[in-house]
Scaffold this motif. Sequence first.
Motif, PDB file in Angstrom:
ATOM      1  N   PHE B  44     -38.485 -14.100  31.673  1.00 58.68           N
ATOM      2  CA  PHE B  44     -37.274 -13.951  32.474  1.00 58.68           C
ATOM      3  C   PHE B  44     -36.063 -13.713  31.566  1.00 58.68           C
ATOM      4  O   PHE B  44     -35.249 -12.817  31.800  1.00 58.68           O
ATOM      5  N   LEU B  45     -35.964 -14.544  30.514  1.00 56.51           N
ATOM      6  CA  LEU B  45     -34.845 -14.406  29.579  1.00 56.51           C
ATOM      7  C   LEU B  45     -34.834 -13.012  28.949  1.00 56.51           C
ATOM      8  O   LEU B  45     -33.797 -12.342  28.890  1.00 56.51           O
ATOM      9  N   LEU B  48     -33.774 -10.268  31.287  1.00 50.47           N
ATOM     10  CA  LEU B  48     -32.337 -10.246  31.560  1.00 50.47           C
ATOM     11  C   LEU B  48     -31.600  -9.393  30.545  1.00 50.47           C
ATOM     12  O   LEU B  48     -30.642  -8.703  30.867  1.00 50.47           O
ATOM     13  N   LEU B  69     -29.612  -6.620  24.889  1.00 53.81           N
ATOM     14  CA  LEU B  69     -28.726  -7.733  24.523  1.00 53.81           C
ATOM     15  C   LEU B  69     -29.408  -8.667  23.523  1.00 53.81           C
ATOM     16  O   LEU B  69     -30.556  -9.065  23.735  1.00 53.81           O
ATOM     17  N   VAL B  71     -28.458 -11.779  22.698  1.00 50.79           N
ATOM     18  CA  VAL B  71     -28.381 -13.221  22.975  1.00 50.79           C
ATOM     19  C   VAL B  71     -29.634 -13.757  23.660  1.00 50.79           C
ATOM     20  O   VAL B  71     -30.215 -14.738  23.205  1.00 50.79           O
ATOM     21  N   PRO B  72     -30.108 -13.111  24.733  1.00 53.94           N
ATOM     22  CA  PRO B  72     -31.319 -13.654  25.369  1.00 53.94           C
ATOM     23  C   PRO B  72     -32.490 -13.709  24.412  1.00 53.94           C
ATOM     24  O   PRO B  72     -33.325 -14.618  24.490  1.00 53.94           O
TER      25      PRO B  72
ATOM     26  N   VAL D  79     -21.394 -15.968  22.453  1.00 50.76           N
ATOM     27  CA  VAL D  79     -22.360 -16.346  21.442  1.00 50.76           C
ATOM     28  C   VAL D  79     -21.883 -17.531  20.616  1.00 50.76           C
ATOM     29  O   VAL D  79     -22.623 -18.003  19.762  1.00 50.76           O
ATOM     30  N   PHE D 187     -34.619 -22.064  32.992  1.00 54.58           N
ATOM     31  CA  PHE D 187     -34.655 -20.991  33.985  1.00 54.58           C
ATOM     32  C   PHE D 187     -33.291 -20.856  34.669  1.00 54.58           C
ATOM     33  O   PHE D 187     -32.761 -19.750  34.838  1.00 54.58           O
ATOM     34  N   ALA D 190     -30.847 -19.276  32.484  1.00 52.92           N
ATOM     35  CA  ALA D 190     -31.030 -17.829  32.480  1.00 52.92           C
ATOM     36  C   ALA D 190     -30.399 -17.209  33.716  1.00 52.92           C
ATOM     37  O   ALA D 190     -29.790 -16.138  33.637  1.00 52.92           O
ATOM     38  N   TYR D 193     -26.803 -17.016  32.992  1.00 54.23           N
ATOM     39  CA  TYR D 193     -26.503 -16.020  31.974  1.00 54.23           C
ATOM     40  C   TYR D 193     -26.611 -14.618  32.567  1.00 54.23           C
ATOM     41  O   TYR D 193     -25.780 -13.745  32.309  1.00 54.23           O
ATOM     42  N   GLY D 194     -27.635 -14.416  33.385  1.00 56.10           N
ATOM     43  CA  GLY D 194     -27.811 -13.106  33.986  1.00 56.10           C
ATOM     44  C   GLY D 194     -26.635 -12.704  34.859  1.00 56.10           C
ATOM     45  O   GLY D 194     -26.272 -11.537  34.936  1.00 56.10           O
TER      46      GLY D 194
END
Lengths: 351, 114, 122, 520
Positions: B44-45, B48, B69, B71-72, D79, D187, D190, D193-194
């Motif tokens: 999932f990360l 994204l 990206l 970061v993920p 970051v 999760f 995430a 973040y998304g």
Amino acid sequence: MDILQISQTALTVILGTIGLAIFGIIFGLFYKGVDRKLSAHMQGRIGPPIRQPFRDVRKLFVKENIVPENAISWIFHLAPLFGLVATISILLYLPIGGFNPLVISSGDLILILYLLILPSLAMVVGGFSSGSPYATVGAQREMATMIAYEFPLAIIIISMAWRLSMEGVRNVFALSSITSMPIWNFVGPLGFIGGIILLLALVLVTPAELSKIPFDSPEAETEIAGGLLTEYSGRNLAMFYLTDAVKTLVMASVIVALFFPYNLSPLFGLESYLAFAVDIIFYLVKVLLVVLFSVTLIRVAIARLKIDQIVYTYWVPITLLSLVGLIFLMWDQTFMVNFDIQPVFQMLGLA
Amino acid sequence: MIFNFPFIAVAALIIVGLYAVVFRKNLIKMIIGITIIESGVNLFLITLGYREGSIAPIYTSSPGGIMSLPVPQALTLTSIVIGVAVLALMLSLVIHIYRHYNTLDVRKIGGDEE
Amino acid sequence: MLPFESLLKTLQTGSGFWNPLVWIVAIIVALLVVLIIRGFGKKDYKKGTSQTQAFLSGNPEYDKERMHIKGSNVYWGFSEILNWIINLLKKMHTGNVSDYVLWFVIIIAILFLSIIIPAGAI
Amino acid sequence: MNALEFFVVNSPIFAVAIPLLGAFLTPIFGMINDKLRNVFAIFIMIITTGIVFALSYDVVTNGIRTYIFGAQDLSLPVVRILFEVDAMSCFMAIISVILAVVALIYSWAFMKENTGLDKYYTLLLLMTTGMLGMELTGDMFNFFVFLEITSISSAALVAFWINRGKSVEAGFKYIVISTIGALFVLFSIALFYGQYNALNMAIIANSIQFTFLDKIALVLLIGALAMKAGIVPLHMWLPDAYSKAPSSVTLVLVAATQASLYGLLRLCFTIYGNMITLSPVSIGWLLVLFGIVTILLGVIMAIAQTDLKRLIAFAAVGEIGYMILGIGTGLVTMSPSISAAGLTALKGGIFHIMNDALDIGLMFLVAGAIFYATRETSLDRLGGLARNMKYTTAFFIIGLLAVSGLPPMNGFASKLLIYESTYQLNPILAIIAILASILLLAIFVKVLHSAFLGPALPRFNEVKEVPKSMLFAMAIIAGIIIVFGVFPDIIITNIVEPAANALVNNAGYISKILSLTGGA
């Protein structure tokens, strides 16, 4: 707060405690005597003289203070002492003799609820620490009884405070707020019924709080030989005896403060010393009536219950009873707000 | 639709993993289930941060095109490292459980009392 | 540092108050009064005689192990009333980690139903 | 800049870095000498305590502190890892360090006969690092990492007595539960973040829209953190782990559980602080409901237990219910701004976090002392210990009064705040809370009887009082309990109230970060 004020408060507390301790012990024993006399008359006996409890204490003081070999001696000695001390300290927070509580803003109803636990806790710990099977059985019964009656007691106290808070009163748990605004003064008919129900529940809680028949299975002489007091003798037993006496006064005062905080002196327009005298006498009469109804009558009329029956009685019927009281108080409040009934009653002169 | 596919895979992985943890009775299989959940979360990360046609964000002087990206990916790396530590701990505990009980059946090692 | 007065402050809850210091002073004074009263009583007893033995209505004392009422026998009347719920709850605690995770899934589902679904319906 | 200022300025990172470095230095000292290692570990923890106290003083007087890792250029806040320390973080950090110091002192004698103590001390310090990190960080992913550090080290510690099947099993359960919880936390991170391209709590809180995905994240985070915090019915790992771990570990485990509870608070009050009223079902009421169920279940299960440590563990579950009840009541009244009663309840709940840590912690230490002296934790086999263990008995009685909230102990003050505010929400809540507290009294009186009172059992004739370091550890906690009990108003005004205000004031928390990053 400067030094003067602090020392003044300290002095009030110190002198007040001394005075209340003596007052509580003497009148507690007096009411014990009255209770015994009255119950004897109800049973068609002559009964002991009213000063008999004083004689009992004096007799206990000349008896040996035995510490059984199975007991943990320091807890065994401390428990009765602590029970009496805690009971006396409750008097400080109660309106005695129609006056405001001695220390007006340092303790409230929840504190009293908790302080009322302490004497019972002392008896339980004392019973457990004597290391005798009878005492242990008695002590655990006392504990079970305590859990049982604490449920309706909590409902009663919280309901009263909740109803008061709906009137916009601040510090609803403070005894001074409760006595200055008795519940009967502002509720409608539903609330009145609710109040009566709560009063009834509190009256039924009292004998258990004081370990009187029918809720005295912790002591049950005929069955477990005095229960948690089996191993106690001499001055330690005297301490428990005095605790019981003072606690009778305390419980009666709680009922008086919650439900009958009226004084006679405003009615007659009396002032100064005469007013004090009248109020104190009226207060003593109220306490006497409460003791008569909540202790003497019940214990004469009903036989002892088994411990599981006690728990059942308090957790089911009496809890339901007090919940009904709470619901009535809640309904009362909703009706008052939603239907604006108050003016109607005022017109009829009911509220 | 095709872009939603990774997310469906994520959901499927997590559900499969939870199924394994809840309904499999073997401790090792339960651990595998946990690892599958972890893979789902990591996927999932990664998803994204992915952009279509992008390159890995590892170049100082990029050959051109968009990068996914970073970061993920950093998060995923950390998560994988943590996952390895957890996995190692769990497996070592399972070894000891097996020594004590001679079974890996989760029902037989349970019981709330001594 | 803290001013001395703040040590004496009463805890206000908005509905009541609690000042431990007043209570402690009262307890100490009451303790002194009670100790004086208690001082009138007889202090000693005959140690080592049969009067220090546990009272068992004249029955002989068992060995100490049997004289001690064990933890699980305490509060009989109370657990009698609550037994049904205690047994129910004990059954819930299976000690099986799968069941723990199952509970987690159930709670997530309940939360999901209560937080997400109503909003979707509106 | 002198050394002291340097320490205060950099205190957020030192609070985490010093125990972390200390953790890995401990085995080196262990090679030289066992005593030296113990002294070193305690020394490290005392320094950390000092730093946390200095940080707390600074935060309470000067407001929220931030600490930026890496370069000071904040054009890319995504970051950067930021520590954001407000009064609530400090409050939790204080609890953690106090319990950790006490646990280390207690371990000196308690764990003396065990082997592998180098690892024990390393793990204990690592666990403290994790807790402090969770409490001080302002970054979601960082929170997850510290959560995992705490979980791994505490699972290893729960299973420290590896020669016992039950301990290993409890450790395994704990790590499974923790990992699954943490994965769902990841999760949700995430999901954040998304949507918002940010990991910082304040930035997420600022831009949160309460979309469908946010709701999923909320559900998963509440579930996962509630499980880690031991809220019924997700509490079941807790009695297992608490009762099977060595007592000194259990003490720190209490703090670790509460660190997860802190995560839940941050979630409800800060991240979703602006949005919490949008939820169709009030999250506050949900927490109140959880609180009541937790109180009742914990207490009723505790009545039925015969194993001392398991009994205390269930009592701990009940105590967690009180915190949730107070905090939930605060959350219910949050819209649009918290009411006076809600704030009182919140203060009560937060104060109870500390009181629970102390009271339950003391109980576990006493249970450990009993185990140390008699090698026994079953209530059916104990008895008459008050003869041989006078001080332990006295500490137990203090703990008993405190746990059941009797005056004048600290438990009474926090429970008073909870009773006298929750009754305004609904009288039943306060009634159940009072009832459960009396049940707790009954439960611990039973322990008092069956472990300490009663006739002298011949089996325990040889039992001696526990060593001084264990008594000292218990005395520290008992002393704090009494001081908190006698001066509740000072504690509430100076420690609890700033924490409650910090929690309620999420705008301040958000704007602090936004001002740093130029509104990114």
